[in-house]
Design a protein around this motif. Structure first.
Motif, short mmCIF file in Angstrom:
data_model
loop_
_atom_site.label_atom_id
_atom_site.label_comp_id
_atom_site.label_asym_id
_atom_site.label_seq_id
_atom_site.Cartn_x
_atom_site.Cartn_y
_atom_site.Cartn_z
N MET A 175 7.99 56.78 -58.92
CA MET A 175 6.67 57.41 -58.89
C MET A 175 6.79 58.91 -58.62
O MET A 175 6.18 59.74 -59.30
N GLN A 176 7.61 59.24 -57.63
CA GLN A 176 7.74 60.65 -57.25
C GLN A 176 8.44 61.46 -58.33
O GLN A 176 8.01 62.58 -58.66
N CYS A 218 1.92 58.19 -53.24
CA CYS A 218 2.82 57.13 -53.73
C CYS A 218 2.90 55.97 -52.74
O CYS A 218 2.90 54.80 -53.14
#
Length: 269
Positions: free
Chosen positions: A166-167, A200
């Motif tokens: 996600m990051q 996140c």
């Protein structure tokens, strides 16, 4: 001493563990494995690293009675894994698959052969630990969330990008967002770094909370949530910040996949 040896070949890590054959996978204790370890899965691609791994394991533990494994890293990884111990060529490598039958369990997956074997193994491992309505969360490269009823039925689950994916996707696909550094954060971020980290985390925790609500549609109130994987402690810490009863039913564990291979192997000697 008679031992069982297990391997879990994931996309990122290769893990192994050995237990005495008279132990039971339902046992809950900190020091469960007689021997255990992990390395980068890519090490299987190197003949030198394979030789080092085989030498280490064969010198650390006696010849096992049986070897069980599961693999999501492809056929080449399986071939390389099986080449580790030519001196034990009389042993049959028993492979757990996504459609391997398990007494008292079944999956509602439309094509059971396409169920990720790591998910199926974790479900088997969770079943060995309790017969409760359970969410099994494996928070690694990807995060998987699966619903297992007290009746032994797997009702399906979700696959979503893990925290790192996600990051990095934000950093890779936007012009002004950089890869964040994890810091202690509370609630809404007041800087971009904390906004990414918190966002996140919230997406992962939110998926777990949504899973609890979805389970109610099957009339399966969640009684236990197992958190496993490299990001399990991060998610557990975030959930502890929420003033909800969910905190009482969450438990961080390690090696659910290996435990599942173990439980399956005991039933298929």
């Amino acid at each position: 001493m008679s031992l069982y040896l297990f391997f879990d070949v994931g996309n990122t890590r290769l893990k192994w563990a050995a237990v005495e054959s008279n132990q039971n996978p339902s046992t809950q204790q900190k020091k469960l494995w007689a021997y255990s370890g992990s390395i980068n899965s890519k090490s299987l691609q190197s003949e030198e690293h394979r030789s080092e791994l085989a030498d280490y394991i064969s010198k650390t533990l006696p010849k096992p009675t049986a070897i069980g494994f599961c693999c999501v890293a492809g056929q080449e990884a399986i071939f390389n894994l099986k080449s580790l111990f030519p001196q034990w060529n009389d042993l049959v490598w028993q492979q757990l698959n996504g459609d391997s039958p398990v007494p008292g369990m079944r999956s509602l997956y439309q094509e059971s052969a396409k169920l990720g074997v790591d998910r199926w193994a974790a479900l088997i491992g969770a079943r060995a630990l309790s017969n409760k309505n359970t969410l099994i969360v494996n928070a690694g490269t990807a995060t998987t969330i699966d619903l297992l009823g007290s009746n032994g039925v797997h009702y399906g689950g979700w696959i979503l990008p893990g925290l790192w994916l996600m990051q990095t996707s934000l950093a890779s696909n936007t012009a002004q967002l950089e890869l964040p550094t994890r810091t202690e954060h509370h609630g809404f971020g007041t800087c971009t770094n904390d906004a990414i980290i918190g966002g996140c985390d919230a997406a992962q925790v939110g998926a777990i909370l949504y899973g609890i609500q979805q389970a109610k549609k099957f009339k399966l109130p969640i009684e236990k949530i197992w958190l496993d994987g490299g990001n399990a402690k991060i998610l557990a810490n975030e959930i502890q910040k929420i003033n909800l009863p969910i905190k009482k039913i969450i438990e961080v564990t390690e090696g659910l996949v290996l435990r599942g291979v173990w439980s399956w192997l005991r039933q298929n000697p």
